[in-house]
Design a protein around this motif. Structure first.
Motif, PDB file in Angstrom:
ATOM      1  N   HIS A  91       0.823  -1.214   0.000  1.00 15.03           N
ATOM      2  CA  HIS A  91       0.000   0.000   0.000  1.00 15.03           C
ATOM      3  C   HIS A  91       0.850   1.254   0.000  1.00 15.03           C
ATOM      4  O   HIS A  91       0.530   2.237   0.665  1.00 15.03           O
ATOM      5  N   CYS A  92       1.978   1.210  -0.732  1.00 14.61           N
ATOM      6  CA  CYS A  92       2.815   2.409  -0.797  1.00 14.61           C
ATOM      7  C   CYS A  92       2.140   3.469  -1.648  1.00 14.61           C
ATOM      8  O   CYS A  92       2.084   4.630  -1.272  1.00 14.61           O
ATOM      9  N   PHE A 108      -7.958   8.184   1.835  1.00 10.80           N
ATOM     10  CA  PHE A 108      -7.281   9.216   2.612  1.00 10.80           C
ATOM     11  C   PHE A 108      -7.388   8.999   4.118  1.00 10.80           C
ATOM     12  O   PHE A 108      -6.656   9.607   4.879  1.00 10.80           O
ATOM     13  N   ARG A 111      -5.088   5.442   4.477  1.00 10.49           N
ATOM     14  CA  ARG A 111      -3.854   5.550   3.680  1.00 10.49           C
ATOM     15  C   ARG A 111      -3.531   4.223   2.995  1.00 10.49           C
ATOM     16  O   ARG A 111      -2.361   3.910   2.767  1.00 10.49           O
TER      17      ARG A 111
ATOM     18  N   ASN B 194       4.131  13.221 -12.886  1.00  4.69           N
ATOM     19  CA  ASN B 194       3.869  12.769 -11.514  1.00  4.69           C
ATOM     20  C   ASN B 194       5.024  13.215 -10.620  1.00  4.69           C
ATOM     21  O   ASN B 194       6.081  13.622 -11.104  1.00  4.69           O
ATOM     22  N   LYS B 336       0.568  14.482   0.552  1.00  5.54           N
ATOM     23  CA  LYS B 336      -0.412  13.434   0.855  1.00  5.54           C
ATOM     24  C   LYS B 336      -1.823  13.793   0.409  1.00  5.54           C
ATOM     25  O   LYS B 336      -2.719  12.960   0.460  1.00  5.54           O
ATOM     26  N   SER B 337      -2.018  15.043  -0.045  1.00  6.66           N
ATOM     27  CA  SER B 337      -3.336  15.421  -0.576  1.00  6.66           C
ATOM     28  C   SER B 337      -3.553  14.838  -1.970  1.00  6.66           C
ATOM     29  O   SER B 337      -4.658  14.841  -2.493  1.00  6.66           O
ATOM     30  N   GLY B 338      -2.451  14.345  -2.587  1.00  3.03           N
ATOM     31  CA  GLY B 338      -2.581  13.734  -3.911  1.00  3.03           C
ATOM     32  C   GLY B 338      -2.154  14.637  -5.051  1.00  3.03           C
ATOM     33  O   GLY B 338      -2.116  14.202  -6.208  1.00  3.03           O
ATOM     34  N   PRO B 348       0.138  15.206  -9.994  1.00  2.85           N
ATOM     35  CA  PRO B 348      -0.325  14.179  -9.050  1.00  2.85           C
ATOM     36  C   PRO B 348       0.845  13.531  -8.311  1.00  2.85           C
ATOM     37  O   PRO B 348       1.920  13.328  -8.890  1.00  2.85           O
ATOM     38  N   THR B 349       0.637  13.230  -7.037  1.00  3.74           N
ATOM     39  CA  THR B 349       1.721  12.679  -6.222  1.00  3.74           C
ATOM     40  C   THR B 349       1.483  11.207  -5.904  1.00  3.74           C
ATOM     41  O   THR B 349       0.345  10.738  -5.886  1.00  3.74           O
ATOM     42  N   ALA B 350       2.581  10.507  -5.647  1.00  4.21           N
ATOM     43  CA  ALA B 350       2.497   9.119  -5.187  1.00  4.21           C
ATOM     44  C   ALA B 350       3.646   8.882  -4.227  1.00  4.21           C
ATOM     45  O   ALA B 350       4.689   9.525  -4.304  1.00  4.21           O
ATOM     46  N   SER B 351       3.443   7.949  -3.314  1.00  8.68           N
ATOM     47  CA  SER B 351       4.452   7.662  -2.308  1.00  8.68           C
ATOM     48  C   SER B 351       5.110   6.308  -2.576  1.00  8.68           C
ATOM     49  O   SER B 351       4.469   5.381  -3.050  1.00  8.68           O
ATOM     50  N   LEU B 352       6.399   6.222  -2.279  1.00  8.88           N
ATOM     51  CA  LEU B 352       7.091   4.926  -2.354  1.00  8.88           C
ATOM     52  C   LEU B 352       7.167   4.284  -0.976  1.00  8.88           C
ATOM     53  O   LEU B 352       7.482   3.121  -0.829  1.00  8.88           O
ATOM     54  N   SER B 353       6.929   5.086   0.037  1.00 15.83           N
ATOM     55  CA  SER B 353       6.964   4.639   1.413  1.00 15.83           C
ATOM     56  C   SER B 353       5.517   4.405   1.834  1.00 15.83           C
ATOM     57  O   SER B 353       4.653   5.201   1.517  1.00 15.83           O
ATOM     58  N   SER B 354       5.244   3.294   2.509  1.00 15.17           N
ATOM     59  CA  SER B 354       3.857   2.979   2.859  1.00 15.17           C
ATOM     60  C   SER B 354       3.503   3.600   4.201  1.00 15.17           C
ATOM     61  O   SER B 354       4.005   3.178   5.250  1.00 15.17           O
ATOM     62  N   SER B 356       0.512   3.491   5.656  1.00  5.59           N
ATOM     63  CA  SER B 356      -0.334   2.600   6.464  1.00  5.59           C
ATOM     64  C   SER B 356       0.520   1.558   7.198  1.00  5.59           C
ATOM     65  O   SER B 356       0.247   1.203   8.340  1.00  5.59           O
TER      66      SER B 356
END
Lengths: 139, 402
Positions: A91-92, A108, A111, B194, B336-338, B348-354, B356
């Motif tokens: 879920h990254c 959101f 996450r 991105n 984190k708003s995207g 648009p943003t994306a994360s490589l670190s999870s 959750s």
């Protein structure tokens, strides 16, 4: 009684002997179905792969599918094509901006990343872009 | 409020310690204020779960009969080259190592489906791993060839030893060029298609202790699902970067070198990872407890995503060419708003670190402490801070002329 219209996305696998035959066009002429080609390719061993969106009346759709099956085409519903290995997905979110149809959506609150397989066109971009290789393609 | 780690450990032992995650603390401070929160809370737990390339494991495989000296020879684990520059049977496998026959980027972008990180994951999962070694043979170590399955439970030692993990803040990667690029920050689409970031932000260990006042050498941590320790500052540890008023670095800054028993770890928290067109790596889960020894320390741990800024860096040009210029700064709340704005464009943003999984790590660590099975340690020495004068030096390249 008006028959309800259906719109479904399917994956067709054409064995080598059928690649050169006009099959899909008969879906229009004889079964009154509209089609939209989402993806088409011929693999090195010359199996044909086509991802289609078929629209028409339910009865016509059912007859069309029967016709395809009788010709020897292997049919899969698209949602079964790309799946997520829940064990490997972290879920990254790396997939979110890669997918052209926004099939991945970040919740959101939790996450976590939701995968809406009904939006998936099986373009396969996410398969190799996923760092833990959680997205899998099934033929 | 307990004033020392010893007092906190006494409260943990009595089942009276108040432990919250760095995320939970943000709301507690909003409701009660710094002073009251500092009186009530004893420990704040942090967490991060992302690809951390400078990671590896060393193994002692036990002596074969007759003996073989792997040192100076070549050893492969599942076809991935291990490092053998030690004694007879100590070997080191790095997360980025690849099989000799991997096509790498000859077929661009390379897929990098299997490498050292995956070998470590399979060892941790309890799977048998194929060891193939050649050696030159000596009078005391006569054997020249060894082919055997090994399993983590049979090894004398299996130790994760990561040289640089848990970066205190990191770049946001973008690509303004007109073609897709494949980086360690993921696939970056052309024309600012991105923006990828890689930090747990408000939950990240070193962002909650910006001046390294509690996290130091010897600090006991959650590492890969087991218990580990901070061994040293990580490589490229760089405390002297620009900081915000709250003390939080606005660039990649401090880092951690961590060590822990691989036999305790779990593949859920130590995962072989593939970056398309870049290489293999490993995703590592780390959680660090922060003892609340003062109001000041609590204030640091209350930091939230909107108070942490990261630089937006052009990975098509500025990063590869070692240029220092950035395209702006954004907060983790924006990331984190995207969507963020870069050069007037919505990206648009994306994360490589999870995030959750980072929450899960901080929560597990909290539960370990609450149950009394995890006590805090006093650091043996603190990490070098701003006063150390340490900065990140580029390579001083001196051409070799013969």
């Amino acid at each position: 009684m008006i028959k309800t219209a259906v719109s479904k996305r399917i994956v067709l696998h054409f064995p080598k002997r059928l690649v050169e035959r006009a099959i899909v066009s008969r879906l229009v002429k004889e079964y009154n179905l509209d089609f939209n080609i989402l993806k088409a390719s011929v693999t090195p061993d010359e199996e044909g792969l086509m991802v289609l969106e078929l629209t028409g009346k339910q009865a016509d759709y059912d007859r069309g599918i029967r016709y395809l099956a009788e010709t020897g085409v292997r049919i899969q519903s698209l949602s079964q094509d790309v799946t997520r290995n829940e064990e490997r997905c972290t879920h990254c979110g790396a997939c979110i901006t890669i997918c052209p149809t926004a099939a991945f959506e970040l919740d959101f609150v939790t996450r976590r990343v939701n995968f809406h397989d009904e939006k998936c066109l099986a373009c396969e971009l996410c398969i190799k872009a996923c760092p833990p290789r959680a997205m899998e393609l099934h033929f | 409020m307990a004033k020392t780690i010893e007092e906190i450990n006494e409260k943990i032992g009595e089942g009276k310690a108040v432990v919250v995650t760095a995320e939970e603390l943000i709301d507690i401070v909003k409701q009660k204020g710094i002073k009251k929160a500092a009186q009530e809370v004893d420990v704040v737990t942090t967490g991060t779960f992302g690809p951390m390339c400078s990671s590896g494991a060393y193994l002692n495989i036990g002596h074969s009969k007759p003996r073989i000296k792997l040192g100076g020879g070549r050893t492969y684990l599942n076809d991935v080259l291990a490092y053998t520059g030690f004694a007879a049977i100590d070997i080191l496998i790095g997360a980025n190592a690849l099989p000799d026959d991997d096509p790498r980027n000859r077929i661009y972008p390379g897929e990098f489906n299997y490498g050292g990180g995956h070998v470590i994951e399979e060892l941790v999962a309890g799977k048998d791993v194929r060891l193939v070694a050649t050696a030159y043979g000596t009078d005391c170590y006569p054997r020249k060839r060894l082919e055997t399955w090994i399993n983590i439970q049979d090894l004398n030692e299996a130790v994760l030893f990561n040289l640089r993990n848990a970066y205190q803040n990191y770049n946001v990667a973008v690509n303004p060029s007109d073609k897709t690029i494949y980086t360690y920050m993921g696939v970056l689409k052309s024309n600012l298609g991105n923006a990828n970031f890689c930090s747990a932000g408000q939950l990240s260990p070193l962002l909650n202790d910006p001046y390294y006042k509690t996290i130091g050498i010897g600090t006991k941590i959650f590492l890969g699902g087991g218990i580990g320790f901070i061994a040293w500052q990580g490589t490229q540890h760089n405390p002297n970067v620009i900081r915000s008023e709250n003390g939080v670095p606005r660039r990649g800054a401090g880092t951690l070198a961590v060590i822990g028993d691989l036999k305790q770890m779990k593949p859920r928290w130590l995962l072989g990872t593939s970056m398309l067109g870049y290489g293999c790596t490993i995703t590592v889960g780390i959680g660090v407890p922060i003892p609340i020894l003062s109001e000041e320390i609590l204030q640091y741990t209350a930091v939230s995503d909107d108070e942490i800024s990261a630089p937006v860096v052009d990975y098509s040009e500025a990063y590869p060419q070692m240029r220092p210029d950035i395209l702006g700064e954004v907060s983790y709340a924006q990331l984190k708003s995207g969507e963020i704005i870069v050069q007037g464009k919505e990206v648009p943003t994306a994360s490589l670190s999870s995030y959750s999984r980072a929450v899960e790590i901080a929560t597990i660590l909290k539960e370990w402490i609450l149950s009394g099975r995890f006590l805090l340690t006093e650091p043996v020495a603190l990490l070098p801070g701003v006063e150390s004068g340490i900065t990140l030096k580029p390579l001083k390249e001196r051409p070799i002329e013969e």
